[in-house]
Write a protein that holds these residues in place. Structure first.
Motif, mmCIF file in Angstrom:
data_model
loop_
_atom_site.group_PDB
_atom_site.id
_atom_site.type_symbol
_atom_site.label_atom_id
_atom_site.label_comp_id
_atom_site.label_asym_id
_atom_site.label_seq_id
_atom_site.Cartn_x
_atom_site.Cartn_y
_atom_site.Cartn_z
ATOM 1 N N GLN A 262 -8.382 0.378 7.153
ATOM 2 C CA GLN A 262 -9.500 0.583 8.069
ATOM 3 C C GLN A 262 -8.938 0.847 9.458
ATOM 4 O O GLN A 262 -8.198 0.017 9.987
ATOM 5 C CB GLN A 262 -10.406 -0.649 8.092
ATOM 6 N N MET A 263 -9.288 1.984 10.023
ATOM 7 C CA MET A 263 -8.749 2.389 11.315
ATOM 8 C C MET A 263 -9.879 2.464 12.330
ATOM 9 O O MET A 263 -10.811 3.257 12.169
ATOM 10 C CB MET A 263 -8.054 3.756 11.176
ATOM 11 N N ASN A 264 -9.800 1.621 13.332
ATOM 12 C CA ASN A 264 -10.809 1.571 14.390
ATOM 13 C C ASN A 264 -10.191 1.974 15.722
ATOM 14 O O ASN A 264 -8.970 2.002 15.869
ATOM 15 C CB ASN A 264 -11.394 0.170 14.498
ATOM 16 N N ASN B 2 3.477 -1.933 15.888
ATOM 17 C CA ASN B 2 2.957 -2.256 17.216
ATOM 18 C C ASN B 2 1.899 -1.267 17.686
ATOM 19 O O ASN B 2 0.968 -1.640 18.406
ATOM 20 C CB ASN B 2 4.113 -2.290 18.226
ATOM 21 N N SER B 3 2.029 -0.019 17.287
ATOM 22 C CA SER B 3 1.113 1.006 17.785
ATOM 23 C C SER B 3 -0.297 0.879 17.219
ATOM 24 O O SER B 3 -1.233 1.465 17.764
ATOM 25 C CB SER B 3 1.668 2.396 17.472
ATOM 26 N N VAL B 4 -0.463 0.123 16.138
ATOM 27 C CA VAL B 4 -1.790 0.004 15.512
ATOM 28 C C VAL B 4 -2.291 -1.432 15.486
ATOM 29 O O VAL B 4 -3.432 -1.674 15.083
ATOM 30 C CB VAL B 4 -1.793 0.566 14.077
ATOM 31 N N LEU B 5 -1.484 -2.371 15.915
ATOM 32 C CA LEU B 5 -1.854 -3.780 15.880
ATOM 33 C C LEU B 5 -3.146 -4.010 16.669
ATOM 34 O O LEU B 5 -3.274 -3.581 17.809
ATOM 35 C CB LEU B 5 -0.714 -4.617 16.456
ATOM 36 N N GLY B 6 -4.083 -4.670 16.005
ATOM 37 C CA GLY B 6 -5.361 -4.955 16.640
ATOM 38 C C GLY B 6 -6.411 -3.883 16.429
ATOM 39 O O GLY B 6 -7.598 -4.103 16.718
ATOM 40 N N ARG B 7 -6.004 -2.740 15.930
ATOM 41 C CA ARG B 7 -6.952 -1.638 15.692
ATOM 42 C C ARG B 7 -7.105 -1.309 14.209
ATOM 43 O O ARG B 7 -8.178 -0.907 13.770
ATOM 44 C CB ARG B 7 -6.495 -0.379 16.424
ATOM 45 N N SER C 79 1.486 -0.050 8.355
ATOM 46 C CA SER C 79 1.080 -1.369 7.905
ATOM 47 C C SER C 79 1.538 -1.574 6.471
ATOM 48 O O SER C 79 1.832 -0.612 5.754
ATOM 49 C CB SER C 79 -0.450 -1.498 7.976
ATOM 50 N N CYS C 80 1.600 -2.839 6.048
ATOM 51 C CA CYS C 80 1.891 -3.121 4.650
ATOM 52 C C CYS C 80 1.201 -4.414 4.254
ATOM 53 O O CYS C 80 0.809 -5.214 5.110
ATOM 54 C CB CYS C 80 3.384 -3.196 4.389
#
Length: 124
Positions: free
Chosen positions: A82-84, A62-67, A49-50
């Motif tokens: 923040q990682m959910n 793409n692998s973290v989008l939405g989380r 992310s940035c």
């Protein structure tokens, strides 16, 4: 002296949450995009992310989008990730990096400054 220091990593169960932080110093923080990257042994560094410094625009892999959610506090020279809904495949060393200007991109080659990473381990 430019310094970036990631912290807040740890061990978490799958489905859990964790927040990692990046403390920056030695440069005009608001003039830089801050990126988060991660790396596992034997693999290339992956952009996560940035976030831009001027208006806080964000971009995600793409692998973290939405989380995952990235944020920053320019008054404190801090950036947060923040990682959910964490997954075992999120296990990696997480790094923060700085790139002068306000551009959103996740190629590690355009980032001038890098900090020490913090280990995130997600157990299944």
């Amino acid at each position: 002296e430019v310094q970036l220091q990631a912290s807040g990593g740890g061990l978490v169960q799958a489905g859990g949450s964790l927040r990692v932080s990046c403390a920056a110093s030695g440069f005009t923080f608001a003039d830089y995009t801050i990126g988060w990257f991660r790396q596992v042994p034997g693999k290339e560094r992956e952009g996560v992310s940035c976030i831009t410094g001027n208006d806080g625009s964000t971009y995600y892999g793409n692998s973290v989008l939405g989380r995952f959610t990235v944020s920053r506090d320019n008054a404190k020279n801090m950036v947060y990730l923040q990682m959910n809904s964490l997954k075992p495949e999120d296990t990696a060393v997480y790094f923060c990096a700085a790139s002068e200007g306000n551009y959103l991109f996740l190629s590690p080659h355009g980032y001038e400054y890098w900090g020490q990473g913090t280990q995130v381990t997600v157990s299944s």
